[in-house]
Design a protein around this motif. Structure first.
Motif, PDB file in Angstrom:
ATOM      1  N   LYS A  16       0.836  -1.208   0.000  1.00  0.00           N
ATOM      2  CA  LYS A  16       0.000   0.000   0.000  1.00  0.00           C
ATOM      3  C   LYS A  16       0.868   1.255   0.000  1.00  0.00           C
ATOM      4  CE  LYS A  16      -4.058  -1.954   2.257  1.00  0.00           C
ATOM      5  NZ  LYS A  16      -4.859  -1.989   3.483  1.00  0.00           N
ATOM      6  N   GLN A  17       1.958   1.227   0.756  1.00  0.00           N
ATOM      7  CA  GLN A  17       2.854   2.378   0.786  1.00  0.00           C
ATOM      8  C   GLN A  17       3.490   2.595  -0.585  1.00  0.00           C
ATOM      9  OE1 GLN A  17       3.052   4.502   3.408  1.00  0.00           O
ATOM     10  NE2 GLN A  17       1.440   3.164   4.173  1.00  0.00           N
ATOM     11  N   ILE A  18       3.916   1.506  -1.223  1.00  0.00           N
ATOM     12  CA  ILE A  18       4.500   1.606  -2.565  1.00  0.00           C
ATOM     13  C   ILE A  18       3.462   2.155  -3.543  1.00  0.00           C
ATOM     14  CG2 ILE A  18       5.449   0.287  -4.511  1.00  0.00           C
ATOM     15  CD1 ILE A  18       7.452   0.546  -2.274  1.00  0.00           C
ATOM     16  N   ARG A  19       2.218   1.700  -3.413  1.00  0.00           N
ATOM     17  CA  ARG A  19       1.150   2.189  -4.304  1.00  0.00           C
ATOM     18  C   ARG A  19       0.919   3.687  -4.078  1.00  0.00           C
ATOM     19  NH1 ARG A  19      -2.624   0.328  -8.336  1.00  0.00           N
ATOM     20  NH2 ARG A  19      -3.673   2.266  -8.847  1.00  0.00           N
ATOM     21  N   LYS A  20       0.882   4.125  -2.819  1.00  0.00           N
ATOM     22  CA  LYS A  20       0.707   5.549  -2.529  1.00  0.00           C
ATOM     23  C   LYS A  20       1.852   6.367  -3.126  1.00  0.00           C
ATOM     24  CE  LYS A  20      -1.770   5.165   1.869  1.00  0.00           C
ATOM     25  NZ  LYS A  20      -1.652   5.396   3.317  1.00  0.00           N
ATOM     26  N   ILE A  21       3.069   5.868  -2.940  1.00  0.00           N
ATOM     27  CA  ILE A  21       4.244   6.554  -3.477  1.00  0.00           C
ATOM     28  C   ILE A  21       4.149   6.613  -5.001  1.00  0.00           C
ATOM     29  CG2 ILE A  21       6.745   6.359  -3.827  1.00  0.00           C
ATOM     30  CD1 ILE A  21       6.861   5.136  -0.954  1.00  0.00           C
ATOM     31  N   SER A  22       3.801   5.491  -5.623  1.00  0.00           N
ATOM     32  CA  SER A  22       3.699   5.426  -7.087  1.00  0.00           C
ATOM     33  C   SER A  22       2.663   6.401  -7.610  1.00  0.00           C
ATOM     34  CB  SER A  22       3.324   4.015  -7.541  1.00  0.00           C
ATOM     35  OG  SER A  22       4.273   3.081  -7.123  1.00  0.00           O
ATOM     36  N   ASP A  23       1.488   6.417  -6.985  1.00  0.00           N
ATOM     37  CA  ASP A  23       0.416   7.313  -7.425  1.00  0.00           C
ATOM     38  C   ASP A  23       0.842   8.780  -7.312  1.00  0.00           C
ATOM     39  OD1 ASP A  23      -1.172   5.104  -7.903  1.00  0.00           O
ATOM     40  OD2 ASP A  23      -2.362   5.323  -6.072  1.00  0.00           O
ATOM     41  N   LYS A  24       1.475   9.123  -6.187  1.00  0.00           N
ATOM     42  CA  LYS A  24       1.900  10.506  -5.956  1.00  0.00           C
ATOM     43  C   LYS A  24       2.954  10.927  -6.986  1.00  0.00           C
ATOM     44  CE  LYS A  24       4.836  11.640  -2.748  1.00  0.00           C
ATOM     45  NZ  LYS A  24       5.575  11.857  -1.532  1.00  0.00           N
ATOM     46  N   VAL A  25       3.926  10.051  -7.221  1.00  0.00           N
ATOM     47  CA  VAL A  25       5.000  10.369  -8.164  1.00  0.00           C
ATOM     48  C   VAL A  25       4.448  10.454  -9.584  1.00  0.00           C
ATOM     49  CG1 VAL A  25       7.109   9.455  -9.228  1.00  0.00           C
ATOM     50  CG2 VAL A  25       6.884   9.497  -6.739  1.00  0.00           C
ATOM     51  N   TYR A  44      12.351   7.525 -15.896  1.00  0.00           N
ATOM     52  CA  TYR A  44      13.549   7.410 -15.071  1.00  0.00           C
ATOM     53  C   TYR A  44      13.534   8.436 -13.937  1.00  0.00           C
ATOM     54  CZ  TYR A  44      18.198   6.150 -13.638  1.00  0.00           C
ATOM     55  OH  TYR A  44      19.254   5.701 -12.888  1.00  0.00           O
ATOM     56  N   ILE A  45      13.059   9.634 -14.212  1.00  0.00           N
ATOM     57  CA  ILE A  45      12.904  10.642 -13.148  1.00  0.00           C
ATOM     58  C   ILE A  45      11.924  10.118 -12.094  1.00  0.00           C
ATOM     59  CG2 ILE A  45      12.014  12.954 -12.627  1.00  0.00           C
ATOM     60  CD1 ILE A  45      13.103  13.782 -15.423  1.00  0.00           C
ATOM     61  N   ALA A  46      10.828   9.514 -12.551  1.00  0.00           N
ATOM     62  CA  ALA A  46       9.836   8.959 -11.623  1.00  0.00           C
ATOM     63  C   ALA A  46      10.450   7.852 -10.766  1.00  0.00           C
ATOM     64  CB  ALA A  46       8.631   8.428 -12.402  1.00  0.00           C
ATOM     65  N   VAL A  47      11.269   7.001 -11.366  1.00  0.00           N
ATOM     66  CA  VAL A  47      11.926   5.922 -10.612  1.00  0.00           C
ATOM     67  C   VAL A  47      12.824   6.516  -9.531  1.00  0.00           C
ATOM     68  CG1 VAL A  47      13.647   4.073 -10.780  1.00  0.00           C
ATOM     69  CG2 VAL A  47      11.770   4.186 -12.432  1.00  0.00           C
ATOM     70  N   LEU A  48      13.570   7.550  -9.868  1.00  0.00           N
ATOM     71  CA  LEU A  48      14.434   8.194  -8.871  1.00  0.00           C
ATOM     72  C   LEU A  48      13.602   8.769  -7.724  1.00  0.00           C
ATOM     73  CD1 LEU A  48      16.969  10.038 -11.213  1.00  0.00           C
ATOM     74  CD2 LEU A  48      17.309   7.880  -9.986  1.00  0.00           C
ATOM     75  N   LEU A  49      12.479   9.389  -8.046  1.00  0.00           N
ATOM     76  CA  LEU A  49      11.607   9.941  -7.003  1.00  0.00           C
ATOM     77  C   LEU A  49      10.995   8.835  -6.144  1.00  0.00           C
ATOM     78  CD1 LEU A  49       9.825  12.742  -9.065  1.00  0.00           C
ATOM     79  CD2 LEU A  49      11.526  13.048  -7.246  1.00  0.00           C
ATOM     80  N   ASP A  53      11.534   8.335  -2.097  1.00  0.00           N
ATOM     81  CA  ASP A  53      10.450   8.197  -1.112  1.00  0.00           C
ATOM     82  C   ASP A  53      10.534   6.880  -0.354  1.00  0.00           C
ATOM     83  OD1 ASP A  53       9.522  10.679  -1.752  1.00  0.00           O
ATOM     84  OD2 ASP A  53       7.733   9.991  -2.825  1.00  0.00           O
ATOM     85  N   ILE A  54      10.882   5.798  -1.034  1.00  0.00           N
ATOM     86  CA  ILE A  54      11.031   4.498  -0.364  1.00  0.00           C
ATOM     87  C   ILE A  54      12.105   4.604   0.711  1.00  0.00           C
ATOM     88  CG2 ILE A  54      11.920   2.145  -0.667  1.00  0.00           C
ATOM     89  CD1 ILE A  54      10.448   2.082  -3.356  1.00  0.00           C
ATOM     90  N   ASN A  55      13.211   5.208   0.371  1.00  0.00           N
ATOM     91  CA  ASN A  55      14.299   5.342   1.339  1.00  0.00           C
ATOM     92  C   ASN A  55      13.914   6.218   2.525  1.00  0.00           C
ATOM     93  OD1 ASN A  55      16.122   3.646   0.020  1.00  0.00           O
ATOM     94  ND2 ASN A  55      16.881   5.300  -1.266  1.00  0.00           N
ATOM     95  N   LYS A  56      13.009   7.175   2.304  1.00  0.00           N
ATOM     96  CA  LYS A  56      12.561   8.036   3.401  1.00  0.00           C
ATOM     97  C   LYS A  56      11.518   7.356   4.282  1.00  0.00           C
ATOM     98  CE  LYS A  56      12.616  12.311   0.838  1.00  0.00           C
ATOM     99  NZ  LYS A  56      11.761  13.411   0.424  1.00  0.00           N
ATOM    100  N   LEU A  57      10.602   6.616   3.675  1.00  0.00           N
ATOM    101  CA  LEU A  57       9.421   6.152   4.396  1.00  0.00           C
ATOM    102  C   LEU A  57       9.494   4.729   4.940  1.00  0.00           C
ATOM    103  CD1 LEU A  57       6.679   7.653   2.063  1.00  0.00           C
ATOM    104  CD2 LEU A  57       7.508   8.546   4.237  1.00  0.00           C
ATOM    105  N   PRO A  65      18.793   3.363  -6.725  1.00  0.00           N
ATOM    106  CA  PRO A  65      17.870   3.153  -7.844  1.00  0.00           C
ATOM    107  C   PRO A  65      18.524   2.275  -8.912  1.00  0.00           C
ATOM    108  CG  PRO A  65      18.687   5.407  -7.815  1.00  0.00           C
ATOM    109  CD  PRO A  65      19.212   4.744  -6.594  1.00  0.00           C
ATOM    110  N   PRO A  66      17.722   1.642  -9.746  1.00  0.00           N
ATOM    111  CA  PRO A  66      18.270   0.769 -10.787  1.00  0.00           C
ATOM    112  C   PRO A  66      18.937   1.575 -11.898  1.00  0.00           C
ATOM    113  CG  PRO A  66      15.908   0.962 -11.025  1.00  0.00           C
ATOM    114  CD  PRO A  66      16.265   1.666  -9.753  1.00  0.00           C
ATOM    115  N   SER A  67      19.711   0.883 -12.706  1.00  0.00           N
ATOM    116  CA  SER A  67      20.386   1.524 -13.832  1.00  0.00           C
ATOM    117  C   SER A  67      19.384   1.882 -14.922  1.00  0.00           C
ATOM    118  CB  SER A  67      21.447   0.578 -14.409  1.00  0.00           C
ATOM    119  OG  SER A  67      20.793  -0.544 -14.993  1.00  0.00           O
ATOM    120  N   LYS A  68      19.790   2.777 -15.802  1.00  0.00           N
ATOM    121  CA  LYS A  68      18.921   3.158 -16.919  1.00  0.00           C
ATOM    122  C   LYS A  68      18.638   1.962 -17.822  1.00  0.00           C
ATOM    123  CE  LYS A  68      19.727   8.097 -17.353  1.00  0.00           C
ATOM    124  NZ  LYS A  68      20.107   9.186 -18.264  1.00  0.00           N
ATOM    125  N   GLU A  69      19.629   1.077 -17.976  1.00  0.00           N
ATOM    126  CA  GLU A  69      19.443  -0.102 -18.821  1.00  0.00           C
ATOM    127  C   GLU A  69      18.346  -1.015 -18.259  1.00  0.00           C
ATOM    128  OE1 GLU A  69      22.595   0.801 -17.640  1.00  0.00           O
ATOM    129  OE2 GLU A  69      23.050   1.882 -19.499  1.00  0.00           O
TER     130      GLU A  69
END
Length: 164
Positions: A16-25, A44-49, A53-57, A65-69
């Motif tokens: 649920k937290q991941i879903r909230k983060i995803s929706d907000k981003v 990629y900007i969204a993935v970084l955001l 948030d995951i690291n904060k919450l 974050p994962p690589s661009k590839e």
């Protein structure tokens, strides 16, 4: 104590937290870009955001974050309508797949804490009962309260160590 215990609700809570983060981003990026879908650059900007948030919450170690590839290859897997961009539901699926390992690591750390902390609490309680001055106070505390206090102390120690 309630805030710490909220973090122990398990996998569904984390999803649920991941879903909230995803929706907000997703909303933030689409509003800023003026597009209803995410191209690779915005994704990629969204993935970084999301990882920020995951690291904060979420409790546990911080994740890079994962690589661009990797993002590019997973974008192709999650682009169900094959238009080269991700809509909201494709983005949510993308983030769920991307963060699966993250949730496993967080859960393992919490399980270790929740199993080890009460054992440490009971061992230290027995050891400190004979200490002059402290022993009488420790003896008067119920085991459940003492175990909760020690668990809280361990969690606070772990989170303070992660912030350094």
């Amino acid at each position: 104590m309630g805030q710490v215990l909220d973090k122990f609700h398990g996998k569904e809570w984390k999803k649920k937290q991941i879903r909230k983060i995803s929706d907000k981003v997703y909303e933030r990026i689409t509003v800023q870009s003026g597009s209803a879908t995410l191209n690779f650059e915005n994704l990629y900007i969204a993935v970084l955001l999301v990882y920020n948030d995951i690291n904060k919450l979420l409790p546990g170690p911080h994740f890079d974050p994962p690589s661009k590839e990797l993002v590019r290859s997973m974008m192709q897997e999650c682009d169900f309508n094959l238009d080269g961009e991700l809509d909201h539901e494709e983005f949510v699926e993308f983030i769920q797949r991307l963060t699966t390992d993250t949730l496993i690591v967080v859960s393992q750390g919490l399980i270790v804490t929740l199993v080890v902390a009460p054992t440490v609490a009971m061992t230290t309680k027995k050891a400190t009962e004979g200490v002059p001055g402290v022993g009488k106070v420790v003896q008067k505390l119920p085991n459940s309260i003492y175990a909760s206090l020690v668990t809280l102390a361990i969690v606070l120690f772990q989170t303070s160590r992660e912030e350094v």
